[in-house]
Design an enzyme around this catalytic site. Structure first.
Site, mmCIF file in Angstrom:
data_model
loop_
_atom_site.group_PDB
_atom_site.id
_atom_site.type_symbol
_atom_site.label_atom_id
_atom_site.label_comp_id
_atom_site.label_asym_id
_atom_site.label_seq_id
_atom_site.Cartn_x
_atom_site.Cartn_y
_atom_site.Cartn_z
ATOM 1 N N ARG A 224 -44.813 0.101 28.121
ATOM 2 C CA ARG A 224 -45.721 1.127 27.628
ATOM 3 C C ARG A 224 -45.957 1.201 26.119
ATOM 4 N NH1 ARG A 224 -43.855 4.208 23.704
ATOM 5 N NH2 ARG A 224 -41.782 5.105 23.974
ATOM 6 N N VAL B 119 -47.101 11.530 23.877
ATOM 7 C CA VAL B 119 -46.131 12.563 24.244
ATOM 8 C C VAL B 119 -45.224 12.854 23.050
ATOM 9 C CG1 VAL B 119 -44.226 13.111 25.798
ATOM 10 C CG2 VAL B 119 -46.197 11.850 26.636
ATOM 11 N N SER C 268 -55.172 -2.291 22.256
ATOM 12 C CA SER C 268 -54.009 -3.193 22.215
ATOM 13 C C SER C 268 -53.898 -3.866 23.575
ATOM 14 C CB SER C 268 -52.712 -2.401 21.941
ATOM 15 O OG SER C 268 -52.339 -1.672 23.105
ATOM 16 N N ASP D 189 -36.446 1.196 39.783
ATOM 17 C CA ASP D 189 -36.546 0.773 38.387
ATOM 18 C C ASP D 189 -35.852 -0.575 38.243
ATOM 19 O OD1 ASP D 189 -36.970 2.804 35.625
ATOM 20 O OD2 ASP D 189 -36.245 0.756 35.379
ATOM 21 N N LEU E 59 -34.785 -1.427 35.222
ATOM 22 C CA LEU E 59 -34.008 -1.140 34.005
ATOM 23 C C LEU E 59 -34.479 -1.977 32.813
ATOM 24 C CD1 LEU E 59 -30.429 -0.760 35.561
ATOM 25 C CD2 LEU E 59 -32.229 0.956 35.301
ATOM 26 N N THR F 2 -44.066 7.610 7.663
ATOM 27 C CA THR F 2 -44.763 6.319 7.692
ATOM 28 C C THR F 2 -46.192 6.449 8.221
ATOM 29 O OG1 THR F 2 -43.805 5.942 9.875
ATOM 30 C CG2 THR F 2 -42.616 4.994 7.999
ATOM 31 N N THR G 122 -53.494 6.095 30.380
ATOM 32 C CA THR G 122 -53.474 6.456 28.963
ATOM 33 C C THR G 122 -54.857 6.887 28.471
ATOM 34 O OG1 THR G 122 -53.094 5.596 26.743
ATOM 35 C CG2 THR G 122 -53.775 3.994 28.365
ATOM 36 N N GLU H 196 -57.460 -0.862 13.885
ATOM 37 C CA GLU H 196 -57.993 0.369 14.487
ATOM 38 C C GLU H 196 -58.870 1.062 13.453
ATOM 39 O OE1 GLU H 196 -54.588 2.865 15.452
ATOM 40 O OE2 GLU H 196 -53.887 2.860 13.397
ATOM 41 N N ARG I 234 -41.645 10.050 15.719
ATOM 42 C CA ARG I 234 -41.159 9.256 14.577
ATOM 43 C C ARG I 234 -41.141 10.100 13.306
ATOM 44 N NH1 ARG I 234 -41.042 3.968 13.703
ATOM 45 N NH2 ARG I 234 -42.687 3.697 12.148
ATOM 46 N N LYS J 142 -53.831 -1.157 31.027
ATOM 47 C CA LYS J 142 -54.147 0.106 31.718
ATOM 48 C C LYS J 142 -55.624 0.136 32.124
ATOM 49 C CE LYS J 142 -50.077 2.167 31.300
ATOM 50 N NZ LYS J 142 -49.314 3.033 32.199
ATOM 51 N N TYR K 151 -51.343 -3.729 25.483
ATOM 52 C CA TYR K 151 -50.812 -2.712 26.402
ATOM 53 C C TYR K 151 -51.938 -1.843 26.972
ATOM 54 C CZ TYR K 151 -49.754 2.069 27.467
ATOM 55 O OH TYR K 151 -49.793 3.294 28.052
ATOM 56 N N HIS K 152 -52.800 -1.307 26.061
ATOM 57 C CA HIS K 152 -53.879 -0.438 26.532
ATOM 58 C C HIS K 152 -54.827 -1.219 27.450
ATOM 59 C CE1 HIS K 152 -52.619 2.087 23.009
ATOM 60 N NE2 HIS K 152 -52.870 3.052 23.867
HETATM 61 O O1 LIG Z 1 -45.235 5.488 12.166
HETATM 62 C C1 LIG Z 1 -46.379 5.545 12.630
HETATM 63 C C2 LIG Z 1 -46.669 5.294 13.982
HETATM 64 C C3 LIG Z 1 -47.988 5.364 14.387
HETATM 65 N N1 LIG Z 1 -48.983 5.692 13.516
HETATM 66 C C4 LIG Z 1 -50.374 5.783 13.989
HETATM 67 O O2 LIG Z 1 -50.410 6.793 14.967
HETATM 68 C C5 LIG Z 1 -51.355 6.470 15.991
HETATM 69 C C6 LIG Z 1 -50.691 6.594 17.338
HETATM 70 O O3 LIG Z 1 -49.660 5.638 17.459
HETATM 71 P P1 LIG Z 1 -48.492 5.835 18.541
HETATM 72 O O4 LIG Z 1 -47.530 4.712 18.389
HETATM 73 O O5 LIG Z 1 -47.971 7.208 18.475
HETATM 74 O O6 LIG Z 1 -49.304 5.757 19.933
HETATM 75 P P2 LIG Z 1 -49.880 4.532 20.795
HETATM 76 O O7 LIG Z 1 -49.540 3.219 20.225
HETATM 77 O O8 LIG Z 1 -51.340 4.807 21.001
HETATM 78 O O9 LIG Z 1 -49.133 4.623 22.179
HETATM 79 C C7 LIG Z 1 -48.523 5.813 22.686
HETATM 80 O O10 LIG Z 1 -49.490 6.731 23.108
HETATM 81 C C8 LIG Z 1 -50.353 6.240 24.178
HETATM 82 C C9 LIG Z 1 -51.307 7.363 24.479
HETATM 83 S S1 LIG Z 1 -52.793 7.211 23.564
HETATM 84 O O11 LIG Z 1 -52.453 7.011 22.140
HETATM 85 O O12 LIG Z 1 -53.504 6.058 24.060
HETATM 86 O O13 LIG Z 1 -53.533 8.444 23.730
HETATM 87 C C10 LIG Z 1 -49.483 5.892 25.370
HETATM 88 O O14 LIG Z 1 -50.311 5.354 26.390
HETATM 89 C C11 LIG Z 1 -48.429 4.878 24.985
HETATM 90 O O15 LIG Z 1 -47.574 4.603 26.079
HETATM 91 C C12 LIG Z 1 -47.586 5.433 23.821
HETATM 92 O O16 LIG Z 1 -46.632 4.476 23.398
HETATM 93 C C13 LIG Z 1 -51.891 5.088 15.645
HETATM 94 O O17 LIG Z 1 -53.111 5.258 15.006
HETATM 95 C C14 LIG Z 1 -50.861 4.517 14.684
HETATM 96 O O18 LIG Z 1 -51.380 3.581 13.767
HETATM 97 C C15 LIG Z 1 -48.698 5.967 12.178
HETATM 98 O O19 LIG Z 1 -49.587 6.275 11.380
HETATM 99 N N2 LIG Z 1 -47.397 5.867 11.777
#
Ligand SMILES: O=c1ccn([C@@H]2O[C@H](COP(=O)(O)OP(=O)(O)O[C@H]3O[C@H](CS(=O)(=O)O)[C@@H](O)[C@H](O)[C@H]3O)[C@@H](O)[C@H]2O)c(=O)[nH]1
Length: 406
Positions: A101, A219, A187, A31, A33, A261, A145, A332, A249, A193, A189-190
């Protein structure tokens, strides 16, 4: 097995390292860090108090008699050091979590976009390149992801990585083949991947590397059986607007009485998995490696899907916290359906932990315990996906629409 856990100091890397050490494997965490440096950059900290990686591994040894080794190496920058380490240690398997991530962090500014692309793509490519160069046949397990598939609402189930398609050949014949499911990242980030997927496909085809890619959902939760064993083995828990994921959150927001939120109308449906299942899935993948020269093995690592507003309503009813319907800082779809196939892990014996009130309350309890560490100013998600969105959500110099709830 001797296992290298790249990114073993992170949110999933740490509990995975403990889980596999507990199962009797020899674990080496590699890592740089960076996650701790990013906390410093953002001026936030994990909700749970985390010790240094050296202290964490010392406690694990004191508790269990087992050793987890730590090596400070940056996959993206220290190519020669990485290659030398791999040549000397020859791990049987390499679990690759060593990437930036968070989607909001990757969209914060042009600098953060560059960092995320440079770090993630270089880390993955350096690892693959080094394995080929030294002729090592370690099984690579990568944490990908669900977000590589995107969230278009076609109404069909998302398969595990490969999509069967029928094409009409020039002879008029129907030809069937399976292609990598078309990438549709939401995004930067995505997107990294998605780029990883191509790197894996190339190295599996060209060099016969054995690679498993886990397309994981969001997760939730924080503890695993091993992290519960000692207060200093505790996992990190991100609640801030950049790194905190949606369900965790909402749980911390409920614990501190901060309006939940929800972005937009909360019609986003996403895939979820509990952290305990996440580490189990990684072990299942480890025990079921692909053959040499096989195509990349892809699993959908998720156990259920939920709509954001349904989660908010459930937690609101459970805790009495109100919901704040906020302008969405992301670009989105406001509403989407999501059906995902996850038969492969179920057939290997995964018994999913589903979202239950009891479990949610357990997390609210952890959140309450450490609520004194929360900086309420860091709760709003302010990283905007486009310049237009940034202008809209920052119309008020105080960031009224996003910050008025604190
Ligand atoms: O306070 C919040 C935070 C998020 N969202 C919404 O919840 C959804 C998911 O957001 P998220 O921050 O929980 O997830 P995401 O940005 O997609 O990323 C997370 O989840 C991904 C899996 S996935 O979403 O692609 O299936 C992983 O790859 C990432 O590492 C991890 O940070 C989004 O539509 C976002 O707009 C809200 O409504 N309110």
């Amino acid at each position: 097995m001797k296992i290298a856990v790249m990114g073993g100091d992170g949110f999933i890397g740490w509990p995975t390292s403990l889980h596999l050490s507990d199962a009797g494997h020899e674990i080496h965490i590699i890592d740089n860090l960076s996650r701790r440096w990013i906390d410093t950059e953002l001026g936030v900290q994990s909700l749970t108090p985390m010790d240094s990686i050296q202290e964490r591994t010392r406690i694990w040894h004191a508790e269990t008699g087992r050793r987890i080794h730590f090596h400070l190496i940056d996959l993206a920058k220290d190519y020669e050091i990485l290659k030398k380490w791999l040549a000397e240690e020859k791990p049987d398997a390499i679990i690759h979590f060593a990437e930036q991530r968070a989607a909001p962090y990757s969209m914060k500014s042009d600098r953060h976009k560059n960092y995320t692309v440079d770090n993630n793509v270089s880390a993955t490519h350096n690892l693959l390149n080094a394995l080929v160069e030294i002729g090592l046949d370690s099984h690579i397990i990568h944490l990908g992801t669900m977000g590589v598939y995107g969230y278009s609402t076609v109404g069909a189930a998302i398969p595990e990585g490969y999509l069967p398609v029928d094409i009409e050949a020039t002879t008029g014949e129907k030809v069937s083949q399976e292609i990598l499911y078309p990438s549709n990242p939401g995004s930067i980030y995505h997107m990294t991947k998605c780029l990883d997927q191509l790197l894996f496909a190339f190295y599996a085809k060209n060099d016969g590397l054995r690679i498993t890619d886990l397309h994981q959902g969001i997760v939730w939760g924080t503890h695993t059986e091993q992290t519960k064993r000692h207060p200093q083995l505790i996992n990190r828990f991100d609640y801030d607007g950049d790194y905190g994921t949606v369900l965790n959150r909402f749980l911390i927001q409920a614990a501190i009485g901060y309006p939940l939120t929800v972005h937009g109308v909360g019609g986003q449906t996403r895939a979820f998995i509990h952290i305990q299942d996440s580490v189990r899935c990684i072990e299942l993948a480890l025990n079921n490696p692909p053959e040499k020269n096989a195509r990349v093995e892809i699993f959908n690592q998720m156990t259920e899907t939920h709509r954001v507003r349904d989660l908010a309503k459930m937690i609101s009813e459970m805790s009495g916290t109100e919901i704040a319907w906020l302008p969405n800082p992301r670009k989105e779809a406001p509403e989407n359906d999501l059906i995902v196939k996850n038969d492969k892990f179920l057939s290997l014996g995964l018994n999913p932990t589903t979202l239950k009130e009891g479990l949610l309350e357990e997390i609210v309890d952890i959140a309450k315990k450490y609520a004194y560490r929360v900086d309420r100013k860091r709760v709003p998600a302010v990283s905007a996906w486009t310049k237009d969105i940034a202008t809209k959500i920052n119309r008020d110099p105080e960031g009224k629409s996003l910050k008025s709830v604190s």
